[in-house]
Design a protein around this motif. Structure first.
Motif, PDB file in Angstrom:
ATOM      1  N   THR A 152      -1.142  45.600 -12.710  1.00 47.75           N
ATOM      2  CA  THR A 152      -0.430  46.713 -13.357  1.00 47.75           C
ATOM      3  C   THR A 152       0.956  46.896 -12.761  1.00 47.75           C
ATOM      4  OG1 THR A 152      -2.513  47.817 -13.843  1.00 47.75           O
ATOM      5  CG2 THR A 152      -0.544  49.182 -13.870  1.00 47.75           C
ATOM      6  N   ILE A 153       1.077  46.822 -11.445  1.00 43.05           N
ATOM      7  CA  ILE A 153       2.394  46.957 -10.811  1.00 43.05           C
ATOM      8  C   ILE A 153       3.343  45.887 -11.336  1.00 43.05           C
ATOM      9  CG2 ILE A 153       3.660  46.644  -8.658  1.00 43.05           C
ATOM     10  CD1 ILE A 153       1.430  48.027  -7.223  1.00 43.05           C
ATOM     11  N   PHE A 154       2.875  44.635 -11.327  1.00 42.63           N
ATOM     12  CA  PHE A 154       3.746  43.553 -11.769  1.00 42.63           C
ATOM     13  C   PHE A 154       4.017  43.616 -13.264  1.00 42.63           C
ATOM     14  CE2 PHE A 154       2.315  41.661  -7.739  1.00 42.63           C
ATOM     15  CZ  PHE A 154       3.566  41.518  -7.171  1.00 42.63           C
ATOM     16  N   TRP A 155       3.069  44.088 -14.055  1.00 40.11           N
ATOM     17  CA  TRP A 155       3.283  44.184 -15.489  1.00 40.11           C
ATOM     18  C   TRP A 155       4.339  45.245 -15.816  1.00 40.11           C
ATOM     19  CZ3 TRP A 155       3.343  41.450 -19.455  1.00 40.11           C
ATOM     20  CH2 TRP A 155       3.505  42.023 -20.697  1.00 40.11           C
ATOM     21  N   ILE A 156       4.245  46.407 -15.196  1.00 41.24           N
ATOM     22  CA  ILE A 156       5.230  47.462 -15.457  1.00 41.24           C
ATOM     23  C   ILE A 156       6.598  47.044 -14.930  1.00 41.24           C
ATOM     24  CG2 ILE A 156       5.824  49.866 -14.950  1.00 41.24           C
ATOM     25  CD1 ILE A 156       2.846  50.502 -15.040  1.00 41.24           C
ATOM     26  N   LEU A 157       6.635  46.344 -13.810  1.00 35.98           N
ATOM     27  CA  LEU A 157       7.900  45.808 -13.308  1.00 35.98           C
ATOM     28  C   LEU A 157       8.480  44.799 -14.297  1.00 35.98           C
ATOM     29  CD1 LEU A 157       9.958  45.667 -10.996  1.00 35.98           C
ATOM     30  CD2 LEU A 157       8.573  43.835 -10.019  1.00 35.98           C
ATOM     31  N   PHE A 158       7.636  43.944 -14.865  1.00 35.68           N
ATOM     32  CA  PHE A 158       8.071  42.969 -15.862  1.00 35.68           C
ATOM     33  C   PHE A 158       8.632  43.666 -17.105  1.00 35.68           C
ATOM     34  CE2 PHE A 158       6.893  40.171 -19.500  1.00 35.68           C
ATOM     35  CZ  PHE A 158       7.775  39.139 -19.232  1.00 35.68           C
ATOM     36  N   LEU A 159       7.965  44.724 -17.578  1.00 32.85           N
ATOM     37  CA  LEU A 159       8.481  45.476 -18.724  1.00 32.85           C
ATOM     38  C   LEU A 159       9.832  46.098 -18.392  1.00 32.85           C
ATOM     39  CD1 LEU A 159       5.340  47.319 -20.138  1.00 32.85           C
ATOM     40  CD2 LEU A 159       6.556  45.398 -21.154  1.00 32.85           C
ATOM     41  N   SER A 160       9.972  46.603 -17.180  1.00 30.67           N
ATOM     42  CA  SER A 160      11.250  47.208 -16.781  1.00 30.67           C
ATOM     43  C   SER A 160      12.352  46.168 -16.695  1.00 30.67           C
ATOM     44  CB  SER A 160      11.091  47.931 -15.448  1.00 30.67           C
ATOM     45  OG  SER A 160      10.174  48.986 -15.589  1.00 30.67           O
ATOM     46  N   ILE A 161      12.018  44.972 -16.222  1.00 28.37           N
ATOM     47  CA  ILE A 161      13.026  43.904 -16.189  1.00 28.37           C
ATOM     48  C   ILE A 161      13.429  43.515 -17.607  1.00 28.37           C
ATOM     49  CG2 ILE A 161      13.374  41.474 -15.592  1.00 28.37           C
ATOM     50  CD1 ILE A 161      11.684  42.042 -13.060  1.00 28.37           C
ATOM     51  N   LEU A 162      12.442  43.437 -18.510  1.00 30.56           N
ATOM     52  CA  LEU A 162      12.767  43.123 -19.901  1.00 30.56           C
ATOM     53  C   LEU A 162      13.611  44.217 -20.548  1.00 30.56           C
ATOM     54  CD1 LEU A 162       9.496  41.579 -21.358  1.00 30.56           C
ATOM     55  CD2 LEU A 162      11.611  40.416 -20.762  1.00 30.56           C
ATOM     56  N   SER A 163      13.449  45.442 -20.089  1.00 31.55           N
ATOM     57  CA  SER A 163      14.207  46.542 -20.685  1.00 31.55           C
ATOM     58  C   SER A 163      15.676  46.508 -20.308  1.00 31.55           C
ATOM     59  CB  SER A 163      13.587  47.884 -20.310  1.00 31.55           C
ATOM     60  OG  SER A 163      13.679  48.096 -18.924  1.00 31.55           O
ATOM     61  N   VAL A 164      16.064  45.606 -19.396  1.00 25.55           N
ATOM     62  CA  VAL A 164      17.482  45.439 -19.071  1.00 25.55           C
ATOM     63  C   VAL A 164      18.247  44.973 -20.316  1.00 25.55           C
ATOM     64  CG1 VAL A 164      19.086  44.103 -17.633  1.00 25.55           C
ATOM     65  CG2 VAL A 164      17.074  45.120 -16.622  1.00 25.55           C
ATOM     66  N   SER A 165      17.522  44.413 -21.294  1.00 29.74           N
ATOM     67  CA  SER A 165      18.177  44.027 -22.549  1.00 29.74           C
ATOM     68  C   SER A 165      18.786  45.232 -23.264  1.00 29.74           C
ATOM     69  CB  SER A 165      17.191  43.314 -23.479  1.00 29.74           C
ATOM     70  OG  SER A 165      16.184  44.212 -23.893  1.00 29.74           O
ATOM     71  N   SER A 166      18.389  46.441 -22.877  1.00 27.72           N
ATOM     72  CA  SER A 166      18.992  47.633 -23.467  1.00 27.72           C
ATOM     73  C   SER A 166      20.471  47.749 -23.122  1.00 27.72           C
ATOM     74  CB  SER A 166      18.249  48.884 -23.017  1.00 27.72           C
ATOM     75  OG  SER A 166      18.325  49.001 -21.613  1.00 27.72           O
ATOM     76  N   LEU A 167      20.908  47.063 -22.073  1.00 24.15           N
ATOM     77  CA  LEU A 167      22.333  47.073 -21.735  1.00 24.15           C
ATOM     78  C   LEU A 167      23.172  46.398 -22.816  1.00 24.15           C
ATOM     79  CD1 LEU A 167      22.178  46.338 -17.910  1.00 24.15           C
ATOM     80  CD2 LEU A 167      22.858  48.474 -19.003  1.00 24.15           C
ATOM     81  N   LEU A 168      22.539  45.575 -23.650  1.00 24.94           N
ATOM     82  CA  LEU A 168      23.273  44.972 -24.770  1.00 24.94           C
ATOM     83  C   LEU A 168      23.791  46.037 -25.737  1.00 24.94           C
ATOM     84  CD1 LEU A 168      21.045  41.903 -25.641  1.00 24.94           C
ATOM     85  CD2 LEU A 168      23.312  41.879 -24.594  1.00 24.94           C
ATOM     86  N   SER A 169      23.125  47.196 -25.746  1.00 25.26           N
ATOM     87  CA  SER A 169      23.565  48.259 -26.658  1.00 25.26           C
ATOM     88  C   SER A 169      24.936  48.813 -26.278  1.00 25.26           C
ATOM     89  CB  SER A 169      22.533  49.380 -26.706  1.00 25.26           C
ATOM     90  OG  SER A 169      22.409  49.989 -25.438  1.00 25.26           O
ATOM     91  N   LEU A 170      25.482  48.421 -25.131  1.00 28.25           N
ATOM     92  CA  LEU A 170      26.829  48.837 -24.742  1.00 28.25           C
ATOM     93  C   LEU A 170      27.902  48.009 -25.438  1.00 28.25           C
ATOM     94  CD1 LEU A 170      26.248  49.234 -20.907  1.00 28.25           C
ATOM     95  CD2 LEU A 170      26.217  51.025 -22.649  1.00 28.25           C
ATOM     96  N   LEU A 171      27.523  46.828 -25.923  1.00 35.53           N
ATOM     97  CA  LEU A 171      28.484  45.953 -26.584  1.00 35.53           C
ATOM     98  C   LEU A 171      28.769  46.443 -28.004  1.00 35.53           C
ATOM     99  CD1 LEU A 171      27.033  42.526 -25.409  1.00 35.53           C
ATOM    100  CD2 LEU A 171      28.944  43.810 -24.414  1.00 35.53           C
TER     101      LEU A 171
END
Length: 140
Positions: free
Chosen positions: A53-72
């Motif tokens: 669970t720790i690694f899965w939630i960390l993985f989801l959070s790393i994938l959510s870095v794609s939200s930074l694309l919304s700044l472009l």
């Protein structure tokens, strides 16, 4: 606060709060589904789900870095912003669910899947809503 800082802090807060909530729910779930045995087992694998669970939630959070694309500039529309925030994490969650269960969907698998993903997704949607309100995202 700038958009970039807001997104990064949203990722960190979502990870922390959802990890804590998932752990509390997992502790309750494991305690309620624990088998009572007269002879205790030497190798208890119940701790494995906590690490996963720790690694899965960390993985989801790393994938959510794609939200930074919304700044472009090309991603300033509502649909494009939603895709940046949700496409990778939701796709990874769905893929992992079907991979882990091997096509056999049972009650315990669904509950563990919801415990691992629902808190993260709920907080992430909350921060996406606040992002849209705070920065007034409109179609360009």
């Amino acid at each position: 606060m700038s958009k970039r800082k807001f997104i990064v802090f949203s990722i960190l807060k979502t990870w922390l709060i959802s990890t804590l909530i998932s752990f509390v729910l997992l502790i309750l779930f494991v305690n309620t589904t624990r088998e009572v045995r007269e002879v205790p087992r030497n190798c208890d694998m119940s701790g494995l789900v906590y690490g996963f669970t720790i690694f899965w939630i960390l993985f989801l959070s790393i994938l959510s870095v794609s939200s930074l694309l919304s700044l472009l500039k090309p991603f300033h529309g509502k649909i494009q912003t939603a895709i940046c925030w949700f496409l990778l994490p939701v796709t990874a969650s769905a893929f992992s669910f079907f991979t882990i269960t091997d096509g056999k969907i049972g009650g315990e698998e669904v509950v563990v899947f919801l415990i691992m993903n629902l808190p993260w997704l709920a907080f992430w949607m909350f921060y996406y809503y606040r992002f849209n309100i705070r920065f007034n995202i409109t179609n360009c």
